[in-house]
Design a protein around this motif. Structure first.
Motif, PDB file in Angstrom:
ATOM      1  N   GLU A 154     -22.895 -36.536  20.763  1.00  0.00           N
ATOM      2  CA  GLU A 154     -22.352 -36.116  21.842  1.00  0.00           C
ATOM      3  C   GLU A 154     -21.707 -34.572  21.886  1.00  0.00           C
ATOM      4  N   ASN A 155     -21.053 -34.567  20.769  1.00  0.00           N
ATOM      5  CA  ASN A 155     -20.286 -33.105  20.714  1.00  0.00           C
ATOM      6  C   ASN A 155     -20.432 -32.410  19.355  1.00  0.00           C
ATOM      7  N   ALA A 156     -21.382 -32.866  18.634  1.00  0.00           N
ATOM      8  CA  ALA A 156     -21.895 -32.434  17.147  1.00  0.00           C
ATOM      9  C   ALA A 156     -23.121 -32.373  16.812  1.00  0.00           C
ATOM     10  N   ALA A 157     -23.649 -31.913  15.939  1.00  0.00           N
ATOM     11  CA  ALA A 157     -24.999 -31.682  15.493  1.00  0.00           C
ATOM     12  C   ALA A 157     -24.918 -32.039  13.943  1.00  0.00           C
ATOM     13  N   PRO A 158     -25.095 -33.171  13.785  1.00  0.00           N
ATOM     14  CA  PRO A 158     -25.306 -33.734  12.185  1.00  0.00           C
ATOM     15  C   PRO A 158     -26.538 -32.941  11.573  1.00  0.00           C
ATOM     16  N   ALA A 159     -26.573 -32.480  10.187  1.00  0.00           N
ATOM     17  CA  ALA A 159     -27.930 -32.173   9.572  1.00  0.00           C
ATOM     18  C   ALA A 159     -28.830 -33.197   9.435  1.00  0.00           C
ATOM     19  N   GLU A 160     -28.191 -34.412   9.226  1.00  0.00           N
ATOM     20  CA  GLU A 160     -29.029 -35.585   9.033  1.00  0.00           C
ATOM     21  C   GLU A 160     -28.579 -37.006   9.204  1.00  0.00           C
ATOM     22  N   PHE A 161     -29.241 -37.800   9.616  1.00  0.00           N
ATOM     23  CA  PHE A 161     -28.457 -39.315   9.770  1.00  0.00           C
ATOM     24  C   PHE A 161     -29.176 -40.243   8.656  1.00  0.00           C
ATOM     25  N   HIS A 162     -28.563 -41.168   8.034  1.00  0.00           N
ATOM     26  CA  HIS A 162     -28.960 -42.170   7.494  1.00  0.00           C
ATOM     27  C   HIS A 162     -28.272 -43.426   7.851  1.00  0.00           C
ATOM     28  N   ILE A 163     -29.151 -44.365   8.505  1.00  0.00           N
ATOM     29  CA  ILE A 163     -28.573 -45.632   8.862  1.00  0.00           C
ATOM     30  C   ILE A 163     -28.757 -46.619   7.843  1.00  0.00           C
ATOM     31  N   VAL A 164     -27.684 -47.332   7.572  1.00  0.00           N
ATOM     32  CA  VAL A 164     -27.616 -48.278   6.326  1.00  0.00           C
ATOM     33  C   VAL A 164     -27.409 -49.936   6.991  1.00  0.00           C
ATOM     34  N   VAL A 165     -28.480 -50.737   6.970  1.00  0.00           N
ATOM     35  CA  VAL A 165     -28.029 -52.001   7.306  1.00  0.00           C
ATOM     36  C   VAL A 165     -28.528 -53.196   6.032  1.00  0.00           C
ATOM     37  N   VAL A 166     -27.870 -54.314   6.142  1.00  0.00           N
ATOM     38  CA  VAL A 166     -28.266 -55.229   5.101  1.00  0.00           C
ATOM     39  C   VAL A 166     -29.253 -56.132   5.476  1.00  0.00           C
ATOM     40  N   ILE A 167     -29.320 -56.672   6.791  1.00  0.00           N
ATOM     41  CA  ILE A 167     -30.234 -57.515   7.477  1.00  0.00           C
ATOM     42  C   ILE A 167     -31.009 -56.983   8.592  1.00  0.00           C
ATOM     43  N   ALA A 168     -32.217 -56.852   8.609  1.00  0.00           N
ATOM     44  CA  ALA A 168     -32.822 -56.195   9.714  1.00  0.00           C
ATOM     45  C   ALA A 168     -33.682 -57.023  10.482  1.00  0.00           C
ATOM     46  N   ALA A 169     -34.122 -57.146  11.880  1.00  0.00           N
ATOM     47  CA  ALA A 169     -34.891 -57.891  12.594  1.00  0.00           C
ATOM     48  C   ALA A 169     -36.070 -56.731  12.840  1.00  0.00           C
ATOM     49  N   PRO A 170     -37.378 -57.124  12.863  1.00  0.00           N
ATOM     50  CA  PRO A 170     -38.338 -56.236  13.291  1.00  0.00           C
ATOM     51  C   PRO A 170     -38.141 -55.532  14.614  1.00  0.00           C
ATOM     52  N   GLU A 171     -37.689 -56.363  15.585  1.00  0.00           N
ATOM     53  CA  GLU A 171     -37.367 -55.942  16.883  1.00  0.00           C
ATOM     54  C   GLU A 171     -36.507 -54.743  16.783  1.00  0.00           C
TER      55      GLU A 171
END
Length: 217
Positions: A154-171
């Motif tokens: 909202e108030n920032a412009a990161p250079a890059e995002f890495h989203i880290v999850v242990v368990i994921a569903a295809p949806e």
């Protein structure tokens, strides 16, 4: 969005993944938290391979050694409360990183299975031009991660995002691909089969926050 599936090759990661799913092990909350932390350490190591590096010279007691070090400002951002053990694992490896904290939860306004995401508590550092690692053990519908990502930019412009999850569903992965920008990376320790009618991951492991810290009202 670039997706990285870490458990495709056998390693000790799969050993820890098996333990956090096992109902005969889950009653030990300290062990559950520690295993999530270990998984975080392994994922931090894998993620570190694609970060930018710079050459440096280190003064040792006997001379000069040329080596490399991470050349980006990192910000670790767990989604409370389930993301805290995962955050600990990443912080063990990226101990120089800044830290931000955001809470997100499912809110059922009608008392049925329909829900919306509430993003409430926030303690966010300066994210401009930094590499943000958004940490959450479970990627079910993907709505929480999208809501938190929206809040962070909202108030920032990161250079890059890495989203880290242990368990994921295809949806959930599909939802992120539809709603997040291309400069995001998604790191998945284990991909599961589907969501059930209540939007919980199957086979999953249950509620990661409850397993780590006890049930809530």
């Amino acid at each position: 969005m670039k997706i990285h599936y870490i458990s495709e090759n056998n390693s000790v990661l799969n050993h820890f993944l098996g333990q956090i799913r096992n109902v005969n092990v889950q009653n030990d909350s300290m062990r559950f938290r520690r295993n999530i932390e270990r998984i975080g350490e392994i994922m931090a190591y894998e993620l570190s391979k694609i970060l930018p590096y710079k050459e440096v010279e280190i003064q040792t007691p006997l001379g000069i050694k040329k080596t490399t070090e991470i050349d980006t400002d990192l910000v670790l951002c767990p989604i409370l409360r389930a993301g805290l053990p995962l955050h600990n694992g990443f912080l063990n490896y990226f101990d120089h990183a800044e830290n931000s904290f955001v809470s997100a939860c499912r809110y059922h306004p009608n008392g049925d299975d329909e829900f919306e995401i509430l993003v409430e508590y926030q303690a966010i550092s300066n994210l401009n031009n930094k590499t943000v690692l958004l940490l959450d053990p479970m990627l079910a519908t993907g709505q929480s991660i999208v809501a938190v990502h929206k809040k962070l930019i909202e108030n920032a412009a990161p250079a890059e995002f890495h989203i880290v999850v242990v368990i994921a569903a295809p949806e959930g992965i599909a939802h992120l691909e539809e709603n997040l920008p291309e400069n995001c990376h998604l790191w998945v320790a284990s991909l599961d089969e589907k969501l059930n009618e209540k939007n919980y991951i199957v086979p999953g492991l249950g509620d990661a926050g409850d397993l780590a810290y006890g049930s809530k009202l």
